[in-house]
Design a protein around this motif. Structure first.
Motif, PDB file in Angstrom:
ATOM      1  N   ALA A   1      -8.348   5.550   0.575  1.00 42.45           N
ATOM      2  CA  ALA A   1      -8.164   4.362   1.421  1.00 42.45           C
ATOM      3  C   ALA A   1      -9.503   3.848   1.920  1.00 42.45           C
TER       4      ALA A   1
ATOM      5  N   SER B   1      -7.897  -5.088   5.301  1.00 43.24           N
ATOM      6  CA  SER B   1      -7.985  -5.884   4.076  1.00 43.24           C
ATOM      7  C   SER B   1      -8.287  -7.350   4.348  1.00 43.24           C
TER       8      SER B   1
ATOM      9  N   MET C   1      -4.943   0.231   6.503  1.00 44.33           N
ATOM     10  CA  MET C   1      -5.536  -0.519   5.394  1.00 44.33           C
ATOM     11  C   MET C   1      -5.216  -2.011   5.465  1.00 44.33           C
ATOM     12  N   ALA C   2      -3.999  -2.354   5.868  1.00 46.35           N
ATOM     13  CA  ALA C   2      -3.561  -3.755   5.836  1.00 46.35           C
ATOM     14  C   ALA C   2      -4.443  -4.686   6.669  1.00 46.35           C
TER      15      ALA C   2
ATOM     16  N   ILE D   1      -7.806  -6.566  -5.383  1.00 47.92           N
ATOM     17  CA  ILE D   1      -6.866  -5.497  -5.048  1.00 47.92           C
ATOM     18  C   ILE D   1      -6.326  -4.767  -6.286  1.00 47.92           C
TER      19      ILE D   1
ATOM     20  N   TYR E   1       0.070   5.369  -0.638  1.00 50.75           N
ATOM     21  CA  TYR E   1      -0.506   5.697   0.663  1.00 50.75           C
ATOM     22  C   TYR E   1       0.594   5.930   1.689  1.00 50.75           C
TER      23      TYR E   1
ATOM     24  N   ALA F   1      -1.417   3.111   5.363  1.00 50.36           N
ATOM     25  CA  ALA F   1      -1.143   1.735   4.938  1.00 50.36           C
ATOM     26  C   ALA F   1      -1.290   0.766   6.098  1.00 50.36           C
TER      27      ALA F   1
ATOM     28  N   TYR G   1       0.829  -1.210   0.000  1.00 47.62           N
ATOM     29  CA  TYR G   1       0.000   0.000   0.000  1.00 47.62           C
ATOM     30  C   TYR G   1       0.868   1.267   0.000  1.00 47.62           C
ATOM     31  N   GLU G   2       2.024   1.187   0.662  1.00 44.64           N
ATOM     32  CA  GLU G   2       2.953   2.328   0.615  1.00 44.64           C
ATOM     33  C   GLU G   2       3.458   2.543  -0.805  1.00 44.64           C
TER      34      GLU G   2
ATOM     35  N   ILE H   1      -7.105  -0.860  -7.217  1.00 46.43           N
ATOM     36  CA  ILE H   1      -6.028   0.127  -7.353  1.00 46.43           C
ATOM     37  C   ILE H   1      -6.302   0.998  -8.576  1.00 46.43           C
TER      38      ILE H   1
END
Length: 451
Positions: free
Chosen positions: A387, A365, A361-362, A433, A353, A358, A348-349, A437
């Motif tokens: 996000a 998810s 978000m992780a 995912i 983000y 991030a 995500y970074e 994106i």
């Protein structure tokens, strides 16, 4: 003429009941949702007493039937279960009663179970189980209107060529999909399972439909969108869910799926669609629907529906309570989801983000595997709109969450076990995912959402 009217009026009533929103008290919802609201607003205490009585019956009968066998095959089929299911039914029924009655409230060990974010989220006035108890009782009782009186045949034959080409499943599946999108994903799975047992789908088709089209309903999506701050762009939010879902269904239909062979349910003759040369597709669709309406007897269908309600109350809901509560406790009181989602942080970074976002978000998810609402809770405080949008849509396209749809999938006759459900979740997450994106970046470029 009677059979034509039977098809037309009962099918239209079923279609309207499940799929057409009505505005009552300034709220536009399908009739099933209005009935749920009516029960919650007017007879909630009585209904909770009814669910408590059901939990007591399941708890006591499950223990008794470990040692006792009835002469009734139906009763045995309800209360006899595998050792694992017996444990889950007992645990689930006990936890439901514990939360409902606030047992052991003064003891420290009970706090994790009675927490509003764990057991309190599953049971009680605002609990997921309360909604499911009402949904299944009303929904399954009314479900034959949508499945038994011809509308499935009518829609299936008309849409068959398009659906077969895109998703390699019969056109009948569109009824399941619409019931999920507009109503509730659990209803969609139940419809698919029932249609599989009636010979409308083979096992492979039923698997694809149940794991691709049974998305959580639009009403719940609206609630999540509001929680995440996207009510003003809800058509875009839900449209993104539909787009990703259809792409995944297209891919899923082309996988080998060796475990799920194209075989039909035991003893069932496949329902095939062949258009006679002397009829148009519309004429054949109508005639097939009328024939199905003629074959369906109302009283036996109602009795069968009540049996299905009992089966779900005994075999589904206590297990959902057990798995859901345990999953929520793990999510709320341990770093488990943070640990297993750690590899997602650098990803995500990498796509833009911040580290802080991030790290939010992780875990969000993967938390959806426990419960559909968890990702929204995990990400609602994120400053990044992109996000919140990403995770909000992902939670729906993942489809499987063990507090509800995951356990229902395991309990169907289609043949999924727990690991099959895990595979579905991981597959849908991995495919969703990269698509999301692209979607979030496009929306950001268009200034619809911001990073």
């Amino acid at each position: 003429m009677i059979n034509k009217l039977k098809f037309i009026f009962l099918s239209i009533f079923g279609f309207v009941f499940f799929l057409v929103p009505f505005t009552i008290n300034d709220e536009s919802k399908i009739m099933l949702s209005h009935i749920i609201d009516f029960v919650k607003n007017n007879i909630l205490d009585e209904f909770l007493a009814f669910t408590a009585a059901s939990a007591w019956i399941v708890l006591i009968a499950t223990v008794v039937f470990i040692f006792y066998t009835s002469q009734s095959k139906f009763i045995n089929s309800m209360f006899k279960a595998s050792a694992f299911n017996v444990v889950l039914r007992i645990v689930g029924s006990f936890l439901y009663l514990m939360v409902l009655n606030k047992w052991f409230e003064s003891y420290d060990f009970a706090s994790a179970i009675l927490d509003p974010n764990t057991g309190g989220l599953m049971a009680g006035a605002d609990g997921l189980l309360t909604t499911l108890y009402i949904t299944f009782f009303v929904g399954i009782l009314a479900l034959p209107l949508l499945t038994h009186f011809g509308i499935v045949e009518f829609v299936g034959i008309l849409l068959g060529p398009i659906v077969v080409k895109l998703f390699r499943v019969p056109g009948y599946s569109m009824i399941d999909a619409i019931a999920s999108f507009v109503g509730d994903g659990t209803i969609g799975i139940v419809v698919t399972d029932r249609q599989y047992q009636r010979g409308y789908y083979n096992r492979r088709e039923a698997y694809i439909i149940a794991t691709s089209f049974s998305v959580v309903g639009i009403a719940f999506a609206a609630a999540v969108a509001e929680e995440l701050g996207f009510s003003s762009i809800f058509p875009i939010f839900y449209g993104s869910i539909l787009l990703v879902t259809l792409v995944i269904a297209f891919i899923m239909a082309r996988l080998p799926l060796k475990k799920f062979e194209p075989t039909y349910y035991e003893g069932k003759t496949p329902k095939s669609v062949e258009i006679p040369e002397d009829k148009t597709i519309l004429e054949h669709a109508f005639d097939s629907a009328v024939e199905q309406a003629n074959e369906t007897k109302i009283i036996p269908t109602i009795i069968d529906a009540f049996k299905n309600i009992v089966h779900i109350y005994v075999g589904f809901l206590p297990i959902i309570m057990a798995i859901g509560t345990i999953s929520l406790i793990i999510a709320e009181y341990t770093p488990f989801f943070d640990i297993i989602s750690a590899p997602l942080v650098p990803m995500y970074e990498l796509i833009g983000y911040s580290t802080e976002v991030a790290m939010q978000m992780a875990p969000a998810s993967v938390a959806g595997f426990a419960d559909m609402y968890l990702p929204a809770l995990f990400i609602s405080g994120a400053t990044s709109e992109a996000a919140r949008f990403f995770i909000g849509v992902l939670a729906f396209t993942q489809l499987v969450f063990m507090s509800e749809t995951g356990m229902i999938l395991v309990k169907t006759k289609i043949g999924l076990n727990f690991w099959d459900v895990v595979k579905v979740f991981l597959f849908r997450t991995i495919i969703s995912i990269p698509i999301l994106i692209i979607i979030t970046n496009v929306l950001a470029v268009m200034n619809v959402i911001s990073f």
